[in-house]
Design an enzyme around this catalytic site. Sequence first.
Site, PDB file in Angstrom:
ATOM      1  N   ASP A 131      -5.838   7.464  -5.040  1.00  0.00           N
ATOM      2  CA  ASP A 131      -6.090   8.876  -4.692  1.00  0.00           C
ATOM      3  C   ASP A 131      -6.888   8.966  -3.379  1.00  0.00           C
ATOM      4  OD1 ASP A 131      -6.211  11.624  -4.994  1.00  0.00           O
ATOM      5  OD2 ASP A 131      -7.792  11.588  -6.519  1.00  0.00           O
TER       6      ASP A 131
ATOM      7  N   ASP B  99       0.885  -1.162   0.000  1.00  0.00           N
ATOM      8  CA  ASP B  99       0.000   0.000   0.000  1.00  0.00           C
ATOM      9  C   ASP B  99       0.926   1.216   0.000  1.00  0.00           C
ATOM     10  OD1 ASP B  99      -1.551   2.158   0.713  1.00  0.00           O
ATOM     11  OD2 ASP B  99      -2.519   1.173   2.402  1.00  0.00           O
ATOM     12  N   ILE B 100       0.849   2.006  -1.047  1.00  0.00           N
ATOM     13  CA  ILE B 100       1.813   3.107  -1.227  1.00  0.00           C
ATOM     14  C   ILE B 100       1.751   4.121  -0.083  1.00  0.00           C
ATOM     15  CG2 ILE B 100       0.396   4.714  -2.614  1.00  0.00           C
ATOM     16  CD1 ILE B 100       2.847   4.895  -4.555  1.00  0.00           C
TER      17      ILE B 100
ATOM     18  N   THR C  62      -4.213   2.536 -14.441  1.00  0.00           N
ATOM     19  CA  THR C  62      -4.625   1.140 -14.673  1.00  0.00           C
ATOM     20  C   THR C  62      -5.813   0.690 -13.820  1.00  0.00           C
ATOM     21  OG1 THR C  62      -3.115   0.191 -13.034  1.00  0.00           O
ATOM     22  CG2 THR C  62      -2.256   0.499 -15.265  1.00  0.00           C
ATOM     23  N   GLY C  63      -6.368   1.597 -13.023  1.00  0.00           N
ATOM     24  CA  GLY C  63      -7.540   1.249 -12.207  1.00  0.00           C
ATOM     25  C   GLY C  63      -8.782   1.847 -12.835  1.00  0.00           C
ATOM     26  N   VAL C  64      -9.323   2.859 -12.173  1.00  0.00           N
ATOM     27  CA  VAL C  64     -10.542   3.542 -12.629  1.00  0.00           C
ATOM     28  C   VAL C  64     -10.405   4.008 -14.085  1.00  0.00           C
ATOM     29  CG1 VAL C  64     -12.023   5.556 -12.208  1.00  0.00           C
ATOM     30  CG2 VAL C  64     -11.067   4.301 -10.272  1.00  0.00           C
ATOM     31  N   TYR C  65      -9.224   4.445 -14.502  1.00  0.00           N
ATOM     32  CA  TYR C  65      -9.040   4.998 -15.854  1.00  0.00           C
ATOM     33  C   TYR C  65      -8.877   3.942 -16.939  1.00  0.00           C
ATOM     34  CZ  TYR C  65      -8.942   9.877 -14.238  1.00  0.00           C
ATOM     35  OH  TYR C  65      -9.273  11.118 -13.735  1.00  0.00           O
TER      36      TYR C  65
ATOM     37  N   GLY D  80      -9.778   4.839  -5.510  1.00  0.00           N
ATOM     38  CA  GLY D  80      -8.496   4.184  -5.769  1.00  0.00           C
ATOM     39  C   GLY D  80      -7.362   4.689  -4.889  1.00  0.00           C
TER      40      GLY D  80
ATOM     41  N   ASN E  80      -6.989  12.965 -10.266  1.00  0.00           N
ATOM     42  CA  ASN E  80      -7.803  13.454 -11.400  1.00  0.00           C
ATOM     43  C   ASN E  80      -7.540  14.951 -11.575  1.00  0.00           C
ATOM     44  OD1 ASN E  80      -9.659  14.988  -9.698  1.00  0.00           O
ATOM     45  ND2 ASN E  80     -10.410  12.979  -9.045  1.00  0.00           N
TER      46      ASN E  80
HETATM   47  N1  AR6 Z   1      -1.323   1.630  -3.030  1.00  0.00           N
HETATM   48  C1  AR6 Z   1      -0.784   1.314  -4.234  1.00  0.00           C
HETATM   49  N2  AR6 Z   1      -1.538   1.145  -5.340  1.00  0.00           N
HETATM   50  C2  AR6 Z   1      -2.872   1.291  -5.221  1.00  0.00           C
HETATM   51  C3  AR6 Z   1      -3.501   1.617  -4.008  1.00  0.00           C
HETATM   52  C4  AR6 Z   1      -2.660   1.794  -2.860  1.00  0.00           C
HETATM   53  N3  AR6 Z   1      -3.152   2.120  -1.667  1.00  0.00           N
HETATM   54  N4  AR6 Z   1      -4.860   1.689  -4.224  1.00  0.00           N
HETATM   55  C5  AR6 Z   1      -5.048   1.400  -5.517  1.00  0.00           C
HETATM   56  N5  AR6 Z   1      -3.868   1.155  -6.130  1.00  0.00           N
HETATM   57  P1  AR6 Z   1      -6.512   4.041  -9.607  1.00  0.00           P
HETATM   58  P2  AR6 Z   1      -6.296   5.580 -12.123  1.00  0.00           P
HETATM   59  C6  AR6 Z   1      -3.581   0.806  -7.525  1.00  0.00           C
HETATM   60  O1  AR6 Z   1      -7.912   3.661  -9.927  1.00  0.00           O
HETATM   61  O2  AR6 Z   1      -6.628   4.377 -12.912  1.00  0.00           O
HETATM   62  C7  AR6 Z   1      -9.383   8.077  -8.720  1.00  0.00           C
HETATM   63  O3  AR6 Z   1     -10.747   8.161  -8.440  1.00  0.00           O
HETATM   64  C8  AR6 Z   1      -4.694   0.196  -8.354  1.00  0.00           C
HETATM   65  O4  AR6 Z   1      -4.799  -1.194  -8.073  1.00  0.00           O
HETATM   66  O5  AR6 Z   1      -6.215   4.475  -8.216  1.00  0.00           O
HETATM   67  O6  AR6 Z   1      -5.137   6.448 -12.547  1.00  0.00           O
HETATM   68  C9  AR6 Z   1      -8.792   9.421  -9.120  1.00  0.00           C
HETATM   69  O7  AR6 Z   1      -9.377  10.494  -8.398  1.00  0.00           O
HETATM   70  C10 AR6 Z   1      -4.170   0.455  -9.756  1.00  0.00           C
HETATM   71  O8  AR6 Z   1      -3.185  -0.517 -10.099  1.00  0.00           O
HETATM   72  O9  AR6 Z   1      -6.007   5.267 -10.554  1.00  0.00           O
HETATM   73  C11 AR6 Z   1      -9.112   9.498 -10.575  1.00  0.00           C
HETATM   74  O10 AR6 Z   1     -10.436   9.952 -10.793  1.00  0.00           O
HETATM   75  C12 AR6 Z   1      -3.450   1.799  -9.626  1.00  0.00           C
HETATM   76  O11 AR6 Z   1      -3.292   2.021  -8.219  1.00  0.00           O
HETATM   77  C13 AR6 Z   1      -8.984   8.075 -11.026  1.00  0.00           C
HETATM   78  O12 AR6 Z   1      -9.219   7.275  -9.876  1.00  0.00           O
HETATM   79  C14 AR6 Z   1      -4.185   2.973 -10.221  1.00  0.00           C
HETATM   80  O13 AR6 Z   1      -5.587   2.827 -10.016  1.00  0.00           O
HETATM   81  C15 AR6 Z   1      -7.604   7.751 -11.531  1.00  0.00           C
HETATM   82  O14 AR6 Z   1      -7.614   6.461 -12.071  1.00  0.00           O
END
Ligand code: AR6
Length: 170
Positions: free
Chosen positions: A32, A8-9, A116-119, A30, A22
Amino acid sequence: MLKVLQDDITTLKIDAIVNAANNSLLGGGGVDGAIHKAAGPELLEFNKTLGGCETGTAKISPGFKLPAKWIINTVGPVWQGGDAGEPELLAQCYQHSFELALENQIKTIAFPAISTGVYGYPKQAAAVVAVQQLKNYEHRFEEVIACCFSEVDVEIYERLLGSGIQAAVI
Ligand code: AR6
């Protein structure tokens, strides 16, 4: 030195962690959401003064209650199929985050798998871009960490690193 971690970062005690934010920089889900929660409400108050962030660029905030001293907020591209400049924008996220880190004398930095998550950016394709940029900049830092949330991500990064992607000359 470049290393791949599964963690967990928000728990990393290093100079800077990168947030996959965002355009508003005012929080979300996520990573963020996790960063805002762990840093505390001062992060939102501070980020309100930053005036948002364009996709592919980065802005810096203090870490507040985080173990990390700084948060580098960047905004990855939303995946639209790959023909909307996504790879270039994703590469720019890493480049601008690294440049901001260098300007702030940051020596140790960790990145999540941006977009790679929400986006919705496909994990493998995003990791190719990420690993290329991490390798390009690693020699300018004491430690660069690819902080993966899932085991699948760790495997993808380790396979790519093992396959010998070369750093470009920068
Ligand atoms: N530590 C490390 N990695 C994580 C953690 C954590 N605690 N939580 C999630 N990840 P995402 P995006 C990973 O969705 O795709 C937000 O709502 C996750 O498994 O966090 O860039 C923002 O406000 C994935 O591999 O970011 C934006 O609206 C990676 O982090 C939007 O999501 C990125 O997933 C950005 O979407």
